[in-house]
Every structure is written in structure tokens, then in C-alpha cells.
Design an enzyme around this catalytic site. Sequence first.
Site, short mmCIF file in Angstrom:
data_model
loop_
_atom_site.label_atom_id
_atom_site.label_comp_id
_atom_site.label_asym_id
_atom_site.label_seq_id
_atom_site.Cartn_x
_atom_site.Cartn_y
_atom_site.Cartn_z
N HIS A 1 26.42 3.74 38.17
CA HIS A 1 25.58 2.90 39.02
C HIS A 1 24.69 3.74 39.95
CE1 HIS A 1 27.48 -0.61 37.43
NE2 HIS A 1 28.66 -0.17 37.78
N TRP B 1 40.72 -0.52 35.84
CA TRP B 1 41.02 0.72 36.55
C TRP B 1 42.43 0.73 37.14
CZ3 TRP B 1 39.60 5.38 36.16
CH2 TRP B 1 39.91 6.30 37.15
N ASN B 2 42.87 -0.42 37.70
CA ASN B 2 44.21 -0.43 38.29
C ASN B 2 45.27 -0.20 37.21
OD1 ASN B 2 43.62 -1.22 41.17
ND2 ASN B 2 42.56 -2.83 40.06
N GLN C 1 35.17 -1.03 31.66
CA GLN C 1 36.32 -0.82 30.76
C GLN C 1 36.01 0.09 29.57
OE1 GLN C 1 37.41 -4.92 30.06
NE2 GLN C 1 37.77 -5.26 32.23
N THR D 1 40.56 -7.94 40.07
CA THR D 1 41.51 -7.26 40.96
C THR D 1 40.72 -6.40 41.95
OG1 THR D 1 43.13 -7.34 39.21
CG2 THR D 1 43.61 -5.84 41.02
N HIS D 2 40.04 -7.05 42.86
CA HIS D 2 39.26 -6.36 43.90
C HIS D 2 39.89 -6.57 45.28
CE1 HIS D 2 35.26 -5.06 42.11
NE2 HIS D 2 35.96 -5.50 41.08
N ASP E 1 34.00 -4.30 50.13
CA ASP E 1 33.92 -3.95 48.72
C ASP E 1 32.55 -3.32 48.49
OD1 ASP E 1 35.44 -5.23 45.96
OD2 ASP E 1 33.44 -4.39 45.72
#
Length: 457
Positions: free
Chosen positions: A153, A355-356, A377, A21-22, A120
Site C-alpha cells: 500500500h 495474518w493473525n 492473503q 479480525t481488526h 486502525d
Amino acid sequence: MTKPTTDDHPHVAVLAFPFGTHAAPLLSITHHLAALSPSTHFSFFGTPSSNSFILSSNTNLPPNVKPYDVWDGTPDGYAYTGDVQEEMGLFISAAHESFRKGVDRAVEESGRRVSCLMSDAFFWFGKEMAEEIGGGVMWVPFWTAGPHALSSHLYTDFIRESFAGDVTQREDELLSSIPGMSRVRVCDLPEGVVFGRLDSLFSQMLHKMGQALPKADAVFINSFEELDPTFTNDLKSKLKCCLNIGPFNLISPPAQVPDTYGCIPWLDKQQLASVAYVSFGSATIPLPHELVALAEALEDRKVPFIWSLKDNAKVHLPDGFLETTKFQGIVIPWAPQAKVLGHKAVGVFITHCGWNSLLETIVGGVPVICRPFYGDQRLNARMIGDVWKIGVIVNGGVLAKEAMIDCFDKILLQEDGKQMRGRIKSLKDLALAATAYKGSSSDNMRELSRLVSSPCK
Ligand SMILES: O=c1ccn([C@@H]2O[C@H](COP(=O)(O)OP(=O)(O)O[C@H]3O[C@H](CO)[C@@H](O)[C@H](O)[C@H]3O)[C@@H](O)[C@H]2O)c(=O)[nH]1
């Protein structure tokens, strides 16, 4: 070569990552920004399959958004087998070249040179590509997950130095020296930071991304500052400009998922906070024995449920389960999730902690049972279970019948569940305040709009 033009109206090239889901949230944001700035032209680039999926539920794009298909990196005659890892690898290897060609085409067709690359965050080459195009093009990446995952990151080199050697001996150690991570363990980190295949294409992409993002003109995130001020302040100190613009589903709700299977009328007939909603996101299906354990726990406790499960995975449910539970619950291939989580009958969400989904459950006020799988996750689950205390993480990391029964009892019947609902309500109130007209996310969205719609230099 991009043809220079004389037209100095802003032209934003939007580069979408076509897996998970990007792309959908990036398209929603593009739609929102395009409505805020009608004189800015947005060219949205995705692969043919990703574009056709997300555009099918976004049929009313404003006239200043034009979608373009770009090459997905597969060689001529490639036989698609559904191996996402392989497809992702091919796409990543070709991404810079594919997008560059797409951008050149859009410049040619629109007659406007590009003024901003909105990509992105995964596309570590954004700054380089902006410089190749020249003329002071800005690079404004979008981080689709949470601030703590982004932090992992940005701190990858530091974490690798701190945990050099045999990391398996240290996986329960806390990451106390990283701001906001004092409850996070090494084993919660995304693969590729310090364990897993550090040399895989995906890990290398994330590593390069962590090094490149501080050079971006601004990074925007689908989160809100008040969710965790420690991360907010730390990210602001590490990035040139960090704009939390979420929860985006409150600022500009995504295209409505149709209620094809009648979830909402079914929920209307259920009692307050009694229903379990089950979904593991767009790409993950738990192992068959976990599906069985969850099904048996639901049946044992007679918990009413809506289960979003792909048709091809139904064969793994226990024999007779669909028949015996036909008055207790519904199993459907896709649910209007945000709406379901916003319904007062839903009392618990069993999730992979994407996340969504996490933002949607905060907005819906529903406590969660976390069964994380990969990437961000586990980190999200740790924040849910140990920091925000709005849910529980399944014991031992996999779905097991007795443990699930305990989780259902805790959340649906016991005081713990009530307290979680209280805490999640407080987060929801913060999210609502952030997205109100004078809230932090609304301010940041206006700033993002101003930035991406700035004319060419
Ligand atoms: O029946 C369903 C199931 C899901 N959804 C929607 O699908 C999205 C799922 O998104 P998310 O929870 O973020 O999961 P993934 O699709 O797995 O997302 C990938 O991308 C996310 C953002 O970067 C990461 O946090 C995840 O770990 C990664 O797997 C949500 O908006 C849901 O509302 C539906 O509408 N109906």
C-alpha cells in the site's frame, strides 16, 4: 467542538475498524497499554455489534479503558441483510463523523482532552482528525496485517506507474524493484492496488491510507523485526517511526476462547503431529465444491482433523461425512485456535492465510496448506510458500481432492514436512527472542507505551 479542559493527563482515543479480525487485536493492545500506564485514560470506539462481540470475551478490562459505541453508518430503519460489503461501505463513508462525535462525547464525560489518536491504519483521516482536535494530538495508527502487505500500500503509486496498461498480461511478473518483494508476483497483490476495482470505496480507502501513513507520528505492526529485516528497514525508511510489537499473542495473549467443544482433550488422545486443523478465519467459507474436495481428501487419507466450520456451511459437506468420520475428526463452529495450533498433536493447518492465523501457526510451529482468498492473503501465502518455505500453496488456487492428498502426504509423511517444521521452529525462536524482555518487540512496545502515554502538549 471538543471542549478544552484543564486536565493534562493523557487520554488516548482508540478507533477500531469493526470488520474481520481488526478490532480484537486493537482491544488487546489497548488493554496491555492501559495496564502499563494506569494514569492514562483509554476511550475505545467501535460499532455496537463489533463492541458487543469483542467485549463478550474481554470482561476484565482495566478501569482506565472505557468502551464507547459509535454509529455504524446505517440509515434509520436499515434492514441488515448480512451483506458485509454494503455494511462496510456505509461504515467507511460515515467513519470520520461517527468517530469525531464519539471522541467529543468521551472528552465531555472524562473531562480530559485527547492527547493521542490510536487508530486502525485503515482510517486515512487520522492525521486530519488529530489536527482538527488540535493541541498537538498525535496520530498513531495500527497496521493489523503483515509488513509486506503494508509495503504494497505504501508503494501503490509506484506499482501503478510500473504496471500501467493491461495488467492481466503481466500478472506473473515479479515485483523485484520493491525491497523484500522479489518473490512476489503482481497477481499476489491485494485487490485495489493495481487490479480489481480501483475506484471502489475500499480501494480508495487503502490508497489514501498509503499516502497518509508516512505523516503519522508512529505506525505499529503486529509483527517482529527479525521476521524479515528487508521489510523492517524499508518501512523504517518510509515511515517516521515504525514499531513492530508482535507477535502480539506472545506479548499479551488475547482473551481466552473457551474450549466449548472439547478440542484440547480430543487432541490429547491423538498422535504427535498427526492432526489437520482447518479454519478459514472469521469471515470466509470456501465454495461448496471445495469443501467437498477437502472433506474427501481428509477421509481418503484418514487424517484426524479439527475443522472450524460455521453450522450453516455443514450442509455442503458430502452426504454421510459427519457420521462416517465421527471417530476421525470433529467439525465445530469455533475453535480455541491459538491453543489448538500450540498443541503437539497438530501437524498441519489448512488456512486462508489471515495474518493473525499466520502468526499463531508460527508460534505453534505448525506448517500450513494455503488457500488464500482476498486482501493480504495471497501475499501471505507467497511468503509462506516461496520465501519462508513453511508451507505449500494449493495448486491452481482452489481446494481439489488429489492436490490436497499430495499436500497432506508432503507435510505429514514426507521429508518436506520435517524441513518445514525445522524452518518454522527457527521463526518461532526468533519470535520468542523478539518478545523476551530485552527483545526488539518488547523494546518497541515500551516505546509505544511511552509515546501514547505522553501528556498533552
Ligand atoms: O475457529 C476459530 C477461527 C478463528 N479464530 C481466530 O480468529 C482470528 C482470525 O484472524 P485472521 O487469521 O487474521 O483472519 P480474518 O478474520 O479473516 O482477518 C482479517 O484481518 C486480518 C488482519 O488484518 C487479515 O490478515 C485477513 O486477511 C482478514 O481477512 C485468529 O486470531 C484465530 O485464532 C478462532 O479463535 N477460532
